[in-house]
Design a protein around this motif. Structure first.
Motif, PDB file in Angstrom:
ATOM      1  N   PRO A 134       1.322  -1.008   0.225  1.00 15.44           N
ATOM      2  CA  PRO A 134      -0.379   0.043   0.106  1.00 15.44           C
ATOM      3  C   PRO A 134       0.385   1.361  -0.178  1.00 15.44           C
ATOM      4  O   PRO A 134       1.921   1.694   0.401  1.00 15.44           O
ATOM      5  CB  PRO A 134      -0.814   0.187   1.186  1.00 15.44           C
ATOM      6  N   VAL A 135       0.286   2.630  -1.049  1.00 21.04           N
ATOM      7  CA  VAL A 135       1.236   3.672  -0.903  1.00 21.04           C
ATOM      8  C   VAL A 135       1.125   4.662   0.761  1.00 21.04           C
ATOM      9  O   VAL A 135       0.086   4.213   1.581  1.00 21.04           O
ATOM     10  CB  VAL A 135       0.358   4.288  -1.955  1.00 21.04           C
ATOM     11  N   GLN A 136       2.223   4.514   0.444  1.00 21.30           N
ATOM     12  CA  GLN A 136       1.852   5.112   2.312  1.00 21.30           C
ATOM     13  C   GLN A 136       2.079   6.993   1.993  1.00 21.30           C
ATOM     14  O   GLN A 136       3.399   6.847   1.403  1.00 21.30           O
ATOM     15  CB  GLN A 136       3.477   4.815   2.869  1.00 21.30           C
ATOM     16  N   ILE A 137       1.557   7.132   3.010  1.00 23.64           N
ATOM     17  CA  ILE A 137       0.657   8.280   2.625  1.00 23.64           C
ATOM     18  C   ILE A 137       0.938   9.465   4.025  1.00 23.64           C
ATOM     19  O   ILE A 137       0.957   9.315   4.838  1.00 23.64           O
ATOM     20  CB  ILE A 137      -0.236   9.217   2.458  1.00 23.64           C
ATOM     21  N   LYS A 138       2.205  10.649   3.869  1.00 20.44           N
ATOM     22  CA  LYS A 138       2.820  10.971   4.456  1.00 20.44           C
ATOM     23  C   LYS A 138       2.564  12.206   5.310  1.00 20.44           C
ATOM     24  O   LYS A 138       1.675  13.369   4.104  1.00 20.44           O
ATOM     25  CB  LYS A 138       4.975  11.288   3.725  1.00 20.44           C
ATOM     26  N   ALA A 139       2.474  12.599   6.350  1.00 22.48           N
ATOM     27  CA  ALA A 139       1.248  13.329   7.089  1.00 22.48           C
ATOM     28  C   ALA A 139       2.814  14.791   6.980  1.00 22.48           C
ATOM     29  O   ALA A 139       3.960  14.643   6.737  1.00 22.48           O
ATOM     30  CB  ALA A 139       2.024  12.956   8.750  1.00 22.48           C
ATOM     31  N   ILE A 140       1.805  15.681   6.882  1.00 16.57           N
ATOM     32  CA  ILE A 140       2.125  16.872   6.694  1.00 16.57           C
ATOM     33  C   ILE A 140       2.339  17.747   8.363  1.00 16.57           C
ATOM     34  O   ILE A 140       1.048  18.003   8.627  1.00 16.57           O
ATOM     35  CB  ILE A 140       0.934  18.188   6.179  1.00 16.57           C
ATOM     36  N   ASN A 141       3.702  17.751   8.503  1.00 16.61           N
ATOM     37  CA  ASN A 141       4.300  18.453   9.597  1.00 16.61           C
ATOM     38  C   ASN A 141       4.482  20.192   9.695  1.00 16.61           C
ATOM     39  O   ASN A 141       5.031  19.959   8.681  1.00 16.61           O
ATOM     40  CB  ASN A 141       4.966  17.759  10.280  1.00 16.61           C
ATOM     41  N   ILE A 142       3.523  20.331  10.110  1.00 16.64           N
ATOM     42  CA  ILE A 142       3.763  21.719  11.123  1.00 16.64           C
ATOM     43  C   ILE A 142       4.380  22.871  11.516  1.00 16.64           C
ATOM     44  O   ILE A 142       3.797  22.026  13.173  1.00 16.64           O
ATOM     45  CB  ILE A 142       2.537  22.646  10.099  1.00 16.64           C
ATOM     46  N   LEU A 143       5.783  23.380  11.494  1.00 19.94           N
ATOM     47  CA  LEU A 143       5.599  22.895  13.058  1.00 19.94           C
ATOM     48  C   LEU A 143       5.087  25.435  13.464  1.00 19.94           C
ATOM     49  O   LEU A 143       5.198  25.813  12.857  1.00 19.94           O
ATOM     50  CB  LEU A 143       8.114  24.206  12.775  1.00 19.94           C
ATOM     51  N   GLY A 144       4.494  25.323  14.327  1.00 18.87           N
ATOM     52  CA  GLY A 144       3.779  26.450  14.629  1.00 18.87           C
ATOM     53  C   GLY A 144       3.923  27.063  15.585  1.00 18.87           C
ATOM     54  O   GLY A 144       5.214  26.563  16.683  1.00 18.87           O
ATOM     55  N   ILE A 145       4.602  28.630  15.580  1.00 18.90           N
ATOM     56  CA  ILE A 145       5.081  29.651  16.343  1.00 18.90           C
ATOM     57  C   ILE A 145       4.190  30.633  16.702  1.00 18.90           C
ATOM     58  O   ILE A 145       3.953  31.005  15.827  1.00 18.90           O
ATOM     59  CB  ILE A 145       6.643  29.967  15.829  1.00 18.90           C
ATOM     60  N   GLU A 146       3.763  30.761  17.756  1.00 16.35           N
ATOM     61  CA  GLU A 146       2.870  31.961  18.773  1.00 16.35           C
ATOM     62  C   GLU A 146       4.071  32.930  19.728  1.00 16.35           C
ATOM     63  O   GLU A 146       3.964  32.297  21.276  1.00 16.35           O
ATOM     64  CB  GLU A 146       1.888  31.743  19.377  1.00 16.35           C
ATOM     65  N   THR A 147       3.671  34.267  19.876  1.00 18.21           N
ATOM     66  CA  THR A 147       4.557  35.405  20.513  1.00 18.21           C
ATOM     67  C   THR A 147       3.774  36.804  20.354  1.00 18.21           C
ATOM     68  O   THR A 147       3.939  37.366  20.690  1.00 18.21           O
ATOM     69  CB  THR A 147       6.129  34.865  20.522  1.00 18.21           C
ATOM     70  N   SER A 148       2.184  36.765  20.506  1.00 14.77           N
ATOM     71  CA  SER A 148       1.825  37.537  19.723  1.00 14.77           C
ATOM     72  C   SER A 148       1.412  38.312  21.452  1.00 14.77           C
ATOM     73  O   SER A 148       1.550  40.083  20.970  1.00 14.77           O
ATOM     74  CB  SER A 148       0.193  37.198  19.448  1.00 14.77           C
ATOM     75  N   CYS A 149       1.192  37.696  22.218  1.00 14.57           N
ATOM     76  CA  CYS A 149       1.202  38.632  23.559  1.00 14.57           C
ATOM     77  C   CYS A 149       2.222  38.182  24.757  1.00 14.57           C
ATOM     78  O   CYS A 149       3.497  38.190  25.025  1.00 14.57           O
ATOM     79  CB  CYS A 149      -0.275  38.436  23.640  1.00 14.57           C
ATOM     80  N   ASP A 150       1.555  37.498  25.524  1.00 15.16           N
ATOM     81  CA  ASP A 150       2.334  36.457  26.851  1.00 15.16           C
ATOM     82  C   ASP A 150       2.621  35.384  26.680  1.00 15.16           C
ATOM     83  O   ASP A 150       2.650  35.251  28.090  1.00 15.16           O
ATOM     84  CB  ASP A 150       1.740  37.313  27.868  1.00 15.16           C
ATOM     85  N   GLU A 151       2.541  34.773  25.954  1.00 14.11           N
ATOM     86  CA  GLU A 151       2.773  33.295  25.929  1.00 14.11           C
ATOM     87  C   GLU A 151       3.809  33.149  24.815  1.00 14.11           C
ATOM     88  O   GLU A 151       3.468  33.240  23.485  1.00 14.11           O
ATOM     89  CB  GLU A 151       1.515  32.458  25.801  1.00 14.11           C
ATOM     90  N   THR A 152       5.312  32.518  25.128  1.00 16.76           N
ATOM     91  CA  THR A 152       5.721  32.516  24.119  1.00 16.76           C
ATOM     92  C   THR A 152       5.271  30.567  23.401  1.00 16.76           C
ATOM     93  O   THR A 152       5.358  29.630  24.653  1.00 16.76           O
ATOM     94  CB  THR A 152       7.094  31.536  24.963  1.00 16.76           C
ATOM     95  N   ALA A 153       4.695  29.532  22.941  1.00 15.47           N
ATOM     96  CA  ALA A 153       4.264  28.867  22.852  1.00 15.47           C
ATOM     97  C   ALA A 153       5.105  28.128  20.813  1.00 15.47           C
ATOM     98  O   ALA A 153       5.271  28.834  20.368  1.00 15.47           O
ATOM     99  CB  ALA A 153       2.672  28.825  22.258  1.00 15.47           C
ATOM    100  N   ALA A 154       5.075  27.066  21.090  1.00 20.49           N
ATOM    101  CA  ALA A 154       5.498  25.708  19.633  1.00 20.49           C
ATOM    102  C   ALA A 154       5.301  24.931  19.986  1.00 20.49           C
ATOM    103  O   ALA A 154       4.661  24.200  20.689  1.00 20.49           O
ATOM    104  CB  ALA A 154       7.196  26.094  19.912  1.00 20.49           C
ATOM    105  N   ALA A 155       4.659  24.230  18.211  1.00 18.55           N
ATOM    106  CA  ALA A 155       4.060  23.109  18.396  1.00 18.55           C
ATOM    107  C   ALA A 155       4.413  22.724  17.134  1.00 18.55           C
ATOM    108  O   ALA A 155       4.561  22.875  15.632  1.00 18.55           O
ATOM    109  CB  ALA A 155       2.143  23.221  18.810  1.00 18.55           C
TER     110      ALA A 155
END
Ligand code: KG4
Ligand code: ZN
Length: 362
Positions: A10-31
């Motif tokens: 079976p053809v393996q469909i690779k997942a799309i991995n996105i690195l998210g970055i958030e610093t708009s106010c008072d939380e430093t976040a990544a996911a």
């Protein structure tokens, strides 16, 4: 003639991995989020302790804390997700709206990684990302699919914004109305300050209101005309201020001599007034566009009274409306919502370049 083999793997469909970055106010976040829905990691470094003594976010302090935390937070998100740079398909970053000296930290980090890793860069509107978090609702996460009847009305209620959108797709929410003065979360924070409750104000008011009578004081509900989909919360906040300090603001501050019950009654009555306005305006917007679904996101979406009142409104609407609410952990600022929306922009090939800049508005 080439034959198709029925026994091929079976053809393996690779997942799309996105690195998210958030610093708009008072939380430093990544996911790191796969295919827009599978949360591989979510790291949030909160600055609450740093801003607590000022009763609000101090931009300069926020920016410095982001600079200190941004790379450790990203490294931890990558480690927790068990991915390396080679597994990342794109980097999504919130670049508007927010505090520019805070946003610039996330934007600079994202641009640097995009250049160094040779990965596409995606610009994310922080408010649209809050809406996206409603699509991560627990029920749908289990089924790994989004079941959102369209059109939808989306309500974002945060510390800096209160907006209603006509939502046809994650990529193009159309603004229907917004606050003309204070945001709903800002009103919660300011009223908590008046009542001398701990920072941040929203959760404190909610906790205090649990023991109060929401009908004790009739605070004003500003509806701004019959058809308006805009909001105004400064009147409710001022009414609480006058209630506690007298109309002329010359009397003594009564808060210190109030009983716990009196404070709880004010908190509950204030909360009821804000929730009432938010629900009625959402209902108004839903009627206007013939919505089938309501989406709710943003920090104030963590409020149980709001969640329950909106649910009641949706259940009793004719025909009933479906309500999708952001899971509590994704109501306040986080990078999962940024990476999740980044996936949709990735699929639509909506990329930014290295000239990307932070913007206060949006
Ligand atoms: O979305 P968010 O984390 O940051 C902005 O984008 O502004 O929202 C923060 C806001 C604050 O005003 C906070 O007091 C409010 O969300 N908030 C709440 C609750 N939890 C957070 N307001 C009411 N009830 C809550 N439980
Ligand atoms: Zn936010």
């Amino acid at each position: 003639m080439a034959l198709l083999s029925l026994t091929s793997a079976p053809v393996q469909i690779k997942a799309i991995n996105i690195l998210g970055i958030e610093t708009s106010c008072d939380e430093t976040a990544a996911a790191v989020v796969a295919d827009g829905r599978i949360v591989k990691s979510s790291i949030v470094a909160s600055q609450t302790k740093l801003h607590e003594k000022y009763g609000g976010v101090v931009p300069e302090i926020a920016s410095r804390a982001h600079i200190e935390k941004i790379y450790p937070v990203i490294a931890k998100a990558m480690e927790q997700a068990g991915v390396s740079k080679d597994d990342i398909d794109a980097i999504a970053v919130a670049n508007q709206p927010g505090l520019t000296i805070a946003l610039i930290v996330g934007v600079t980090a994202a641009k640097t990684l995009s250049l160094a890793w040779g990965k596409p860069l995606i610009a994310i509107n922080h408010l649209h990302a809050h809406l996206q978090s409603a699509m991560l609702s627990e029920e749908d996460l289990q089924h790994r699919q989004v079941s959102c009847g369209l059109p939808a009305v989306a309500l974002v209620v945060s510390g800096g914004h209160t907006c209603l959108y006509d939502y046809h797709s994650p990529l193009e929410p159309k603004l229907l109305g917004s606050t003309i003065d204070d945001a709903a979360g800002e009103a919660f924070d300011k009223v908590a300050n008046i009542l001398k409750l701990p920072y941040p104000g929203g959760p404190s008011i909610e906790k205090t209101a649990k023991n109060g009578n929401p009908n004790a004081i009739k605070f004003p509900r500003s509806m701004l005309g019959r058809d308006s989909l805009d909001f105004s919360f400064s009147g409710i906040k001022t009414a609480v201020l006058y209630y506690c300090r007298g109309q002329d603001m010359k009397g003594e501050d009564k808060v210190d001599s109030m009983s716990e019950q009196e404070i709880a009654d004010i908190a509950a009555s204030f909360q009821a007034a804000v929730v009432d306005v938010l629900v009625k305006k959402t209902q108004r917007a839903a009627k206007k566009i013939g919505a089938k679904t309501i989406l709710l996101g943003g920090g104030v979406a963590a409020n149980n009274e709001l969640r329950e009142s909106l649910q009641k409104m949706c259940d009793t609407a004719k025909p009933p409306l479906k309500l999708l609410v952001a899971p509590k952990k994704y109501c306040t600022d986080n990078a999962v919502m940024v990476a999740s929306l980044g996936y949709h922009k990735f699929k639509a090939k909506l990329f930014a370049d290295l000239t990307l800049e932070p913007k206060a508005t949006g």
